[in-house]
Design a protein around this motif. Structure first.
Motif, PDB file in Angstrom:
ATOM      1  N   GLN A 246     -17.027   6.535-119.635  1.00 21.18           N
ATOM      2  CA  GLN A 246     -17.632   6.202-120.917  1.00 21.18           C
ATOM      3  C   GLN A 246     -19.138   6.152-120.679  1.00 21.18           C
ATOM      4  N   SER A 247     -19.788   7.259-120.971  1.00 21.37           N
ATOM      5  CA  SER A 247     -21.191   7.391-120.593  1.00 21.37           C
ATOM      6  C   SER A 247     -22.115   6.510-121.433  1.00 21.37           C
ATOM      7  N   SER A 248     -21.713   6.137-122.673  1.00 20.89           N
ATOM      8  CA  SER A 248     -22.624   5.387-123.531  1.00 20.89           C
ATOM      9  C   SER A 248     -22.513   3.887-123.284  1.00 20.89           C
ATOM     10  N   VAL A 249     -21.350   3.300-123.621  1.00 22.71           N
ATOM     11  CA  VAL A 249     -21.231   1.847-123.517  1.00 22.71           C
ATOM     12  C   VAL A 249     -19.760   1.448-123.403  1.00 22.71           C
ATOM     13  N   TYR A 250     -19.511   0.400-122.635  1.00 23.00           N
ATOM     14  CA  TYR A 250     -18.202  -0.260-122.593  1.00 23.00           C
ATOM     15  C   TYR A 250     -18.300  -1.524-123.444  1.00 23.00           C
ATOM     16  N   LYS A 251     -17.282  -1.797-124.249  1.00 23.01           N
ATOM     17  CA  LYS A 251     -17.249  -3.010-125.071  1.00 23.01           C
ATOM     18  C   LYS A 251     -16.005  -3.808-124.731  1.00 23.01           C
ATOM     19  N   ALA A 252     -16.176  -5.142-124.667  1.00 26.79           N
ATOM     20  CA  ALA A 252     -15.058  -6.013-124.323  1.00 26.79           C
ATOM     21  C   ALA A 252     -15.318  -7.392-124.913  1.00 26.79           C
ATOM     22  N   THR A 253     -14.296  -8.233-124.931  1.00 24.43           N
ATOM     23  CA  THR A 253     -14.412  -9.616-125.386  1.00 24.43           C
ATOM     24  C   THR A 253     -13.861 -10.531-124.311  1.00 24.43           C
TER      25      THR A 253
ATOM     26  N   TYR B  36     -23.045 -10.953-124.088  1.00 24.13           N
ATOM     27  CA  TYR B  36     -23.710 -10.564-122.847  1.00 24.13           C
ATOM     28  C   TYR B  36     -23.893  -9.040-122.836  1.00 24.13           C
ATOM     29  N   GLU B  37     -25.068  -8.627-122.467  1.00 25.10           N
ATOM     30  CA  GLU B  37     -25.327  -7.196-122.259  1.00 25.10           C
ATOM     31  C   GLU B  37     -25.815  -7.008-120.819  1.00 25.10           C
ATOM     32  N   LEU B  38     -25.156  -6.100-120.092  1.00 28.23           N
ATOM     33  CA  LEU B  38     -25.542  -5.845-118.713  1.00 28.23           C
ATOM     34  C   LEU B  38     -25.323  -4.375-118.392  1.00 28.23           C
ATOM     35  N   ARG B  39     -25.927  -3.942-117.272  1.00 25.44           N
ATOM     36  CA  ARG B  39     -25.775  -2.557-116.828  1.00 25.44           C
ATOM     37  C   ARG B  39     -25.015  -2.549-115.511  1.00 25.44           C
ATOM     38  N   ILE B  40     -24.099  -1.582-115.410  1.00 28.79           N
ATOM     39  CA  ILE B  40     -23.310  -1.386-114.198  1.00 28.79           C
ATOM     40  C   ILE B  40     -23.762  -0.089-113.537  1.00 28.79           C
ATOM     41  N   ASP B  41     -24.051  -0.163-112.238  1.00 30.14           N
ATOM     42  CA  ASP B  41     -24.409   1.026-111.462  1.00 30.14           C
ATOM     43  C   ASP B  41     -23.205   1.509-110.660  1.00 30.14           C
ATOM     44  N   ALA B  42     -22.985   2.827-110.659  1.00 24.54           N
ATOM     45  CA  ALA B  42     -21.994   3.468-109.776  1.00 24.54           C
ATOM     46  C   ALA B  42     -22.773   4.309-108.779  1.00 24.54           C
ATOM     47  N   LYS B  43     -22.577   4.057-107.489  1.00 29.81           N
ATOM     48  CA  LYS B  43     -23.380   4.685-106.446  1.00 29.81           C
ATOM     49  C   LYS B  43     -22.481   5.308-105.395  1.00 29.81           C
TER      50      LYS B  43
ATOM     51  N   THR C 173     -26.706   7.863-108.122  1.00 29.53           N
ATOM     52  CA  THR C 173     -26.176   6.816-108.983  1.00 29.53           C
ATOM     53  C   THR C 173     -26.063   7.281-110.429  1.00 29.53           C
ATOM     54  N   ASP C 174     -25.232   6.542-111.180  1.00 30.73           N
ATOM     55  CA  ASP C 174     -25.150   6.634-112.635  1.00 30.73           C
ATOM     56  C   ASP C 174     -25.001   5.208-113.132  1.00 30.73           C
ATOM     57  N   SER C 175     -25.378   4.956-114.381  1.00 28.45           N
ATOM     58  CA  SER C 175     -25.276   3.612-114.915  1.00 28.45           C
ATOM     59  C   SER C 175     -24.701   3.661-116.319  1.00 28.45           C
ATOM     60  N   SER C 176     -24.115   2.537-116.732  1.00 29.29           N
ATOM     61  CA  SER C 176     -23.527   2.427-118.065  1.00 29.29           C
ATOM     62  C   SER C 176     -23.717   1.003-118.557  1.00 29.29           C
ATOM     63  N   LYS C 177     -23.898   0.871-119.871  1.00 25.02           N
ATOM     64  CA  LYS C 177     -24.065  -0.463-120.458  1.00 25.02           C
ATOM     65  C   LYS C 177     -22.703  -1.077-120.763  1.00 25.02           C
ATOM     66  N   VAL C 178     -22.596  -2.386-120.556  1.00 21.36           N
ATOM     67  CA  VAL C 178     -21.388  -3.133-120.905  1.00 21.36           C
ATOM     68  C   VAL C 178     -21.803  -4.246-121.862  1.00 21.36           C
ATOM     69  N   ILE C 179     -21.184  -4.302-123.045  1.00 21.14           N
ATOM     70  CA  ILE C 179     -21.441  -5.362-124.030  1.00 21.14           C
ATOM     71  C   ILE C 179     -20.186  -6.217-124.115  1.00 21.14           C
ATOM     72  N   ILE C 180     -20.358  -7.519-123.870  1.00 17.82           N
ATOM     73  CA  ILE C 180     -19.227  -8.456-123.874  1.00 17.82           C
ATOM     74  C   ILE C 180     -19.460  -9.477-124.972  1.00 17.82           C
ATOM     75  N   GLU C 181     -18.571  -9.487-125.956  1.00 14.60           N
ATOM     76  CA  GLU C 181     -18.616 -10.485-127.021  1.00 14.60           C
ATOM     77  C   GLU C 181     -17.821 -11.710-126.579  1.00 14.60           C
TER      78      GLU C 181
END
Length: 519
Positions: A319-326, A391-398, A404-412
């Motif tokens: 998921q190149s744009s964003v991951y969403k979770a609660t 919470y909004e954070l970025r995850i790096d895959a290396k 590396t690549d990174s993706s945003k994770v938004i947690i409600e």
């Protein structure tokens, strides 16, 4: 010795012999670490006066350099002359003229230079001499008239000695009888040269045609790098001999042909387009050798290429744009929230991915953690909706090569009814006249609930049957406590007023405030 500017395992070179023709493969070896070429078989000058071998230097990334080594063999006087009797006339008439040919000898010495030069002699004092005729041919002729009545036969010992150091000799004996009969039709010799014309009855053959030529080449190999190939052999000559090489059609390699000093050819495979392991991890080609005869004949050997991986692909999140979770507030430590996943088209360590959280506020770093191998994001500290609703954070895959690549994770954060209403008295009149009119304000109360939604919706009521009421509901979190009517209970001097506030959460939480009013 070959040097390479690379370092580490990429700069470690091993040496090997390639394209060794004829017997050279059984005579020479090379130390794969030092590059020292040494003798491992029997060297015979008379078989091969010069050897040409190609030395291949290969680093651990699959890149190869080649060089030609020419070994000249120095002759040793290890062959004595060999005497062959081509013809011998016996008996010979006693009236044979001086100069009559008695025998023709072929004498050869396989050595070269002085080691191969020959001197012939006749043992003892006999009426014969030796004269050279053609190359390597000698005539034994009479040197005077014979007299059978005096000597009827001769034992002739002919000795051939080379000029080597030390000289080597060979000898042969002839027993000649003298006849008193005049022979008719004395022997006549004629040299005849027979030329055998070649026909195209041999196809070109690779030495190890049943075993594929194997290469391991890094996909990072530079365009123009050369890979030496086996040479084919054709027993035919001239136009019927080997004429050309061809490589099966492909996008990456072409052939480059070279001529040997002896007129033969050898070929190298040249990289003309970069390799891509992710598209073609293996390649199978054919090297074809053709002659010029009619009909044309050919020989084939397979080339198997294994493309070694280079770290030329970065990880890519699914998921190149964003991951969403609660996540529920107050979730237990270790609770899984979401799993991120990235893939890497490279192989081995170049395709091994680790995950990490980057560029986060310090409070988030204490609350959330990620498993570097699985990509599972989980709770590691107290989640409080009242502090952070999202919470909004970025995850790096290396990968192991540093890409590396990174993706945003938004947690409600989902609210839990974990806060009871709080009741604060802003003002209160503790003495009220008994004849106060209805609606007289006796107190202002501030009510708050930190929860949200229904968990934060609050209703308040006055307990017991007191002559007071709440004039208005929650407005800016404030309640007004007023008199409800005239005070009818004569003689009552005090009221206990209990205000209870409850939220609409499940289960509901409440708070009460107790006040006393004197009349």
């Amino acid at each position: 010795m070959l040097q390479t500017p690379d370092s580490g395992s990429n700069g470690l070179i091993t040496y090997s012999l390639s394209n060794t023709k004829g017997s050279a493969g059984n005579i020479f070896t090379i130390d794969e670490n030092t590059g020292t070429v040494s003798v491992s078989g029997q060297i015979d000058y008379e078989k091969d006066r010069k050897y040409e071998v190609r030395v291949e230097a290969k680093d651990q990334g699959g890149l190869i350099g080649t060089s030609k080594v020419i070994v000249d063999v120095v002759d040793v006087n290890d062959n004595a002359p060999v005497i062959n009797i081509m013809s011998f006339s016996s008996p010979v008439s006693e009236n044979a003229p001086t100069g009559t040919t008695i025998a023709i000898l072929n004498i050869k010495d396989a050595d070269s230079d002085n080691n191969g030069k020959i001197r012939c002699s006749i043992d003892g004092k006999l009426p014969f001499k030796i004269e050279s005729s053609l190359t390597n041919y000698y005539n034994l002729i009479s040197d005077q008239h014979f007299d059978r009545e005096s000597v009827s036969e001769y034992n002739i010992t002919i000795t051939a000695t080379d000029l080597g150091s030390p000289p080597l000799t060979s000898s042969t004996k002839l027993h000649l009888k003298i006849s008193d009969v005049i022979l008719e039709n004395p022997i006549e010799l004629h040299r005849v040269t027979v030329e055998v014309l070649d026909i195209n009855d041999h196809a070109p053959v690779f030495p190890n045609k049943d075993t594929a030529i194997g290469f391991e080449i890094s996909e990072s190999a530079a365009v123009g790098v050369q890979f030496p190939l086996q040479s084919a052999e054709d027993l035919d000559v001239a136009q019927n001999a080997l004429q050309d090489y061809m490589l099966s059609p492909n996008d990456n390699f072409i052939l480059k042909q070279h001529a040997n000093p002896d007129g033969g050819k050898y070929v190298e495979m040249v990289l003309q387009k970069p390799l891509d392991r992710e598209k073609h991890p293996r390649m199978s080609l054919k090297l074809i050798a053709v002659d010029g005869g009619t009909p044309q004949r050919s020989g084939t050997v397979n080339i198997d290429i294994t493309v070694l991986d280079a770290n030329d692909n970065a990880p890519v999140f699914n998921q190149s744009s964003v991951y969403k979770a609660t996540v529920m507030e107050n979730a237990a430590t270790g609770t899984n929230i979401v799993t991120v996943n990235a893939t890497d088209a490279d192989s081995g360590s170049n395709g091994y991915i680790t995950y990490s959280i980057s560029n986060v506020r310090s409070n988030i770093a204490d609350l959330l953690s990620i498993d570097e191998k699985s990509g599972v994001l989980s709770v590691s500290g107290p989640i409080d909706f009242e502090k952070d609703t999202k919470y909004e954070l970025r995850i790096d895959a290396k990968d192991q090569g540093g890409l590396t690549d990174s993706s945003k994770v938004i947690i409600e954060v989902s609210d839990v009814n974990d806060n009871a209403p709080t009741v604060s008295v802003m003002s209160f009149t503790s003495h009220v006249s008994e004849d106060s009119p209805p609606g007289t304000t006796i107190g202002i109360i501030n009510v708050k609930d930190l929860d949200s939604g229904e968990n934060g919706q609050v209703t308040c009521k006055i307990e017991q049957n007191a002559p007071f009421k709440i004039k208005s509901n929650v407005i800016n979190w404030r309640l007004t406590l007023v008199t409800r009517g005239a005070f009818r209970q004569r003689g009552r001097l005090q009221y206990n007023i209990t205000v209870t506030c409850s939220d609409e959460g499940v289960p509901s939480l409440s708070a009460a405030s107790l006040h006393f009013t004197d009349l």
